[in-house]
Design a protein around this motif. Structure first.
Motif, PDB file in Angstrom:
ATOM      1  N   ALA A 129     -80.173 -33.126   7.902  1.00  0.00           N
ATOM      2  CA  ALA A 129     -78.929 -32.950   8.646  1.00  0.00           C
ATOM      3  C   ALA A 129     -78.756 -34.047   9.685  1.00  0.00           C
ATOM      4  N   HIS A 130     -79.862 -34.451  10.288  1.00  0.00           N
ATOM      5  CA  HIS A 130     -79.814 -35.484  11.313  1.00  0.00           C
ATOM      6  C   HIS A 130     -79.593 -36.858  10.669  1.00  0.00           C
ATOM      7  N   THR A 131     -80.190 -37.047   9.477  1.00  0.00           N
ATOM      8  CA  THR A 131     -80.085 -38.327   8.778  1.00  0.00           C
ATOM      9  C   THR A 131     -78.681 -38.543   8.202  1.00  0.00           C
ATOM     10  N   LEU A 132     -78.061 -37.474   7.738  1.00  0.00           N
ATOM     11  CA  LEU A 132     -76.739 -37.590   7.101  1.00  0.00           C
ATOM     12  C   LEU A 132     -75.703 -36.787   7.892  1.00  0.00           C
ATOM     13  N   PRO A 133     -75.348 -37.270   9.080  1.00  0.00           N
ATOM     14  CA  PRO A 133     -74.497 -36.466   9.968  1.00  0.00           C
ATOM     15  C   PRO A 133     -73.089 -36.227   9.421  1.00  0.00           C
ATOM     16  N   GLN A 134     -72.607 -37.127   8.569  1.00  0.00           N
ATOM     17  CA  GLN A 134     -71.219 -37.005   8.091  1.00  0.00           C
ATOM     18  C   GLN A 134     -71.105 -36.223   6.795  1.00  0.00           C
ATOM     19  N   LEU A 135     -72.223 -35.744   6.280  1.00  0.00           N
ATOM     20  CA  LEU A 135     -72.185 -35.125   4.954  1.00  0.00           C
ATOM     21  C   LEU A 135     -71.227 -33.936   4.907  1.00  0.00           C
ATOM     22  N   ARG A 136     -70.442 -33.901   3.836  1.00  0.00           N
ATOM     23  CA  ARG A 136     -69.502 -32.790   3.614  1.00  0.00           C
ATOM     24  C   ARG A 136     -69.935 -31.902   2.465  1.00  0.00           C
ATOM     25  N   GLU A 137     -70.570 -32.502   1.475  1.00  0.00           N
ATOM     26  CA  GLU A 137     -70.988 -31.714   0.308  1.00  0.00           C
ATOM     27  C   GLU A 137     -72.440 -32.001  -0.033  1.00  0.00           C
ATOM     28  N   LEU A 138     -73.211 -30.940  -0.134  1.00  0.00           N
ATOM     29  CA  LEU A 138     -74.600 -31.067  -0.563  1.00  0.00           C
ATOM     30  C   LEU A 138     -74.807 -30.197  -1.795  1.00  0.00           C
ATOM     31  N   HIS A 139     -75.083 -30.855  -2.922  1.00  0.00           N
ATOM     32  CA  HIS A 139     -75.270 -30.136  -4.182  1.00  0.00           C
ATOM     33  C   HIS A 139     -76.746 -30.146  -4.559  1.00  0.00           C
ATOM     34  N   LEU A 140     -77.338 -28.930  -4.542  1.00  0.00           N
ATOM     35  CA  LEU A 140     -78.771 -28.797  -4.832  1.00  0.00           C
ATOM     36  C   LEU A 140     -79.016 -27.783  -5.943  1.00  0.00           C
ATOM     37  N   SER A 141     -78.002 -27.502  -6.724  1.00  0.00           N
ATOM     38  CA  SER A 141     -78.170 -26.506  -7.787  1.00  0.00           C
ATOM     39  C   SER A 141     -79.085 -27.054  -8.887  1.00  0.00           C
ATOM     40  N   ARG A 146     -87.812 -23.267  -3.573  1.00  0.00           N
ATOM     41  CA  ARG A 146     -88.427 -21.976  -3.287  1.00  0.00           C
ATOM     42  C   ARG A 146     -88.126 -21.539  -1.864  1.00  0.00           C
ATOM     43  N   ARG A 147     -87.900 -22.511  -1.024  1.00  0.00           N
ATOM     44  CA  ARG A 147     -87.555 -22.143   0.349  1.00  0.00           C
ATOM     45  C   ARG A 147     -86.590 -23.174   0.930  1.00  0.00           C
ATOM     46  N   LEU A 148     -85.847 -22.723   1.854  1.00  0.00           N
ATOM     47  CA  LEU A 148     -84.932 -23.589   2.590  1.00  0.00           C
ATOM     48  C   LEU A 148     -85.333 -23.511   4.050  1.00  0.00           C
ATOM     49  N   PRO A 149     -84.985 -24.500   4.849  1.00  0.00           N
ATOM     50  CA  PRO A 149     -85.324 -24.403   6.267  1.00  0.00           C
ATOM     51  C   PRO A 149     -84.697 -23.144   6.870  1.00  0.00           C
ATOM     52  N   THR A 150     -85.391 -22.556   7.856  1.00  0.00           N
ATOM     53  CA  THR A 150     -84.847 -21.337   8.459  1.00  0.00           C
ATOM     54  C   THR A 150     -83.653 -21.658   9.342  1.00  0.00           C
ATOM     55  N   SER A 151     -83.639 -22.865   9.879  1.00  0.00           N
ATOM     56  CA  SER A 151     -82.443 -23.307  10.588  1.00  0.00           C
ATOM     57  C   SER A 151     -82.525 -24.815  10.729  1.00  0.00           C
ATOM     58  N   LEU A 152     -81.444 -25.433  11.156  1.00  0.00           N
ATOM     59  CA  LEU A 152     -81.443 -26.864  11.371  1.00  0.00           C
ATOM     60  C   LEU A 152     -81.516 -27.087  12.867  1.00  0.00           C
ATOM     61  N   GLY A 153     -82.079 -28.197  13.274  1.00  0.00           N
ATOM     62  CA  GLY A 153     -82.216 -28.448  14.703  1.00  0.00           C
ATOM     63  C   GLY A 153     -80.877 -28.456  15.413  1.00  0.00           C
ATOM     64  N   GLN A 154     -79.870 -28.953  14.712  1.00  0.00           N
ATOM     65  CA  GLN A 154     -78.540 -29.082  15.319  1.00  0.00           C
ATOM     66  C   GLN A 154     -77.513 -28.662  14.290  1.00  0.00           C
ATOM     67  N   PRO A 155     -76.294 -28.386  14.692  1.00  0.00           N
ATOM     68  CA  PRO A 155     -75.314 -27.992  13.685  1.00  0.00           C
ATOM     69  C   PRO A 155     -74.978 -29.154  12.745  1.00  0.00           C
ATOM     70  N   TRP A 156     -74.836 -28.820  11.469  1.00  0.00           N
ATOM     71  CA  TRP A 156     -74.405 -29.806  10.485  1.00  0.00           C
ATOM     72  C   TRP A 156     -72.889 -29.681  10.454  1.00  0.00           C
ATOM     73  N   GLU A 157     -72.287 -30.353  11.395  1.00  0.00           N
ATOM     74  CA  GLU A 157     -70.906 -30.112  11.794  1.00  0.00           C
ATOM     75  C   GLU A 157     -69.893 -30.098  10.656  1.00  0.00           C
ATOM     76  N   ASN A 158     -69.971 -31.104   9.787  1.00  0.00           N
ATOM     77  CA  ASN A 158     -68.891 -31.281   8.814  1.00  0.00           C
ATOM     78  C   ASN A 158     -69.220 -30.794   7.410  1.00  0.00           C
ATOM     79  N   LEU A 159     -70.366 -30.203   7.226  1.00  0.00           N
ATOM     80  CA  LEU A 159     -70.729 -29.743   5.885  1.00  0.00           C
ATOM     81  C   LEU A 159     -69.801 -28.605   5.453  1.00  0.00           C
ATOM     82  N   THR A 160     -69.107 -28.811   4.331  1.00  0.00           N
ATOM     83  CA  THR A 160     -68.174 -27.783   3.866  1.00  0.00           C
ATOM     84  C   THR A 160     -68.620 -27.139   2.565  1.00  0.00           C
ATOM     85  N   VAL A 161     -69.452 -27.868   1.796  1.00  0.00           N
ATOM     86  CA  VAL A 161     -69.912 -27.316   0.523  1.00  0.00           C
ATOM     87  C   VAL A 161     -71.435 -27.319   0.499  1.00  0.00           C
ATOM     88  N   PHE A 162     -72.001 -26.149   0.225  1.00  0.00           N
ATOM     89  CA  PHE A 162     -73.451 -26.018   0.153  1.00  0.00           C
ATOM     90  C   PHE A 162     -73.771 -25.264  -1.137  1.00  0.00           C
TER      91      PHE A 162
END
Ligand SMILES: *[C@@H]1O[C@H](CO)[C@@H](O)[C@H](O)[C@H]1NC(C)=O
Ligand SMILES: *[C@@H]1O[C@H](CO)[C@@H](O)[C@H](O)[C@H]1NC(C)=O
Ligand SMILES: *[C@@H]1O[C@H](CO)[C@@H](O)[C@H](O)[C@H]1NC(C)=O
Ligand SMILES: *[C@@H]1O[C@H](CO)[C@@H](O)[C@H](O)[C@H]1NC(C)=O
Ligand SMILES: *[C@@H]1O[C@H](CO)[C@@H](O)[C@H](O)[C@H]1NC(C)=O
Length: 355
Positions: A129-141, A146-162
């Motif tokens: 999230a910190h490395t890609l601050p402008q990301l809008r879509e993250l496709h991981l299907s 097996r696990r995802l982070p429990t939270s991100l250090g900061q809000p991923w402000e512009n992410l609209t698609v997960f």
């Protein structure tokens, strides 16, 4: 579908003017790598389906969209895309990536769409999230998450698609979704979702998300057997037990009364499994919530019964009063005609012994 296309198109052409000068300077320096097709005016490079094992070097620096899907790329070095800092769309779907470090994406301050569908990724690092601050879509299907982070250090402000469909996920922390304040589309289907107390929080989040216009494809429970195949959203809250307190605080509480019966009851059935796996909460004893629930139920039932009794008494009182009023009225009405015969009868009665 239109939504996705729209997002991708809108995302691709918003670059700052300063970077254009840099582009003009560099334009023509990097040629087109072999096995790739470069479209200079549209600024996209297509290297898909070429059996590539790594990201080709010498990509044109002005590239905005890079298509690397359908290759055999299994590893990304640090700064893998340092020659194309303006990338807005990166398609790495259908490759062989089995690990990912955020360092690989360093420098991609403008990346808006990252497609990692159909790889072998086991986890996701929160620092992405910190490395890609402008990301809008993250496709991981279609990975092995097996696990995802429990939270991100900061809000991923512009992410609209997960999108994390078709992975091995059991739980999804609500805090993770809460660190994506702009998210509008969340794809979660085909995981191993374990519908226990932890997913209750996800259920609450999803209900609010949908209410506010968000779109999701639903969470189908993989376990326990009772809920297998059911949609998380269709399971009523009443059937969930609240998550118990962390086991350490439970044992320290019981530790204050050594040798007590309570302690044995609390520890023997689970065989310390609570300490080994804090996420496992289904087979824990739940005396407190049950007691609380009983107490609550008792209060509610008492209240209802009292209410009913009060109402009945009120009804009886009203009935009694009306009855009294009606009889009083009847009495008054019937008194007048009966006075005469009453009197005459009385006179008769009085007269009879006299007579
Ligand atoms: C994935 O890529 C391979 C080539 O590496 C290709 O043969 C296959 O059809 C692709 N799969 C999909 C689903 O696109
Ligand atoms: C990424 O590649 C896949 C598979 O070829 C394709 O369906 C998809 O449209 C591409 N996405 C983007 C944003 O280029
Ligand atoms: C990502 O790639 C997959 C195929 O590998 C494709 O189905 C999907 O549409 C792509 N998503 C986007 C947003 O490009
Ligand atoms: C989110 O997008 C807006 C509008 O494009 C932009 O101004 C803002 O800087 C972005 N946020 C981050 C953290 O990049
Ligand atoms: C309890 O744990 C011990 C090891 O800590 C194990 O040997 C034993 O089989 C477990 N018993 C049960 C009922 O799980």
């Amino acid at each position: 579908m239109c939504y996705l296309v729209h997002l991708a198109l809108c995302g691709c052409w918003g670059i700052e003017p300063g970077t254009h000068i840099l582009l003009l300077l560099l334009y023509g320096v990097g040629g087109c790598p072999p096995k790739c097709f470069c479209h200079p005016s549209a600024k996209w490079v297509d290297c898909s389906g070429q059996g590539l094992a790594e990201v080709p070097p010498d990509l044109p620096p002005q590239t905005l969209m890079l298509f690397l899907q359908d290759n055999r790329i299994h590893w990304l070095p640090a700064l893998a895309f340092r020659t194309t800092p303006l990338l807005t769309t990166l398609n790495l779907s259908n490759n062989s990536l089995s690990s990912l470090t955020p360092e690989s994406f360093y420098g991609l301050r403008h990346l808006r769409v990252l497609n990692l569908t159909q790889n072998s990724l086991p986890s996701l690092e929160s620092s992405l999230a910190h490395t890609l601050p402008q990301l809008r879509e993250l496709h991981l299907s279609y990975n092995n998450l097996r696990r995802l982070p429990t939270s991100l250090g900061q809000p991923w402000e512009n992410l609209t698609v997960f999108a994390v469909q078709q992975n091995q996920l059991l739980h999804l922390e609500r805090a993770l979704l809460e660190s994506m304040p702009s998210v509008r589309l969340v794809l979660l289907r085909d995981n191993l979702w374990r519908c226990d107390c932890h997913l209750l929080r996800l259920k609450l989040w999803l209900e609010r998300f949908i209410f506010e216009g968000g779109v999701t494809d639903g969470v189908i429970c993989g376990s326990p057997d009772l809920w297998k195949g059911q949609d998380l959203l269709s399971i009523p809250y009443e059937l969930y037990q609240p998550c118990p307190l962390p086991s350490s605080s439970l044992t320290s509480l019981h530790g204050q009364q050594p040798g007590s019966a309570q302690r044995e009851v609390a520890e023997s059935p689970e065989n310390h499994s609570g300490q080994q796996e804090p996420l496992d909460c289904e087979n824990k004893p739940k005396p407190r919530p049950v007691n609380l629930r009983h107490a609550l139920a008792t209060v509610v039932i008492t209240g209802v019964v009292c209410g009913i009794v009060c109402l009945m008494m009120l009804a009886a009182a009203i009935y009694g009063c009306t009855y009294a009023a009606i009889t009083a009225q009847c009495h008054r009405g019937s008194l007048e005609p009966t006075t005469e015969p009453g009197k005459t009868k009385g006179k008769d009665l009085l007269d009879r012994p006299a007579a």
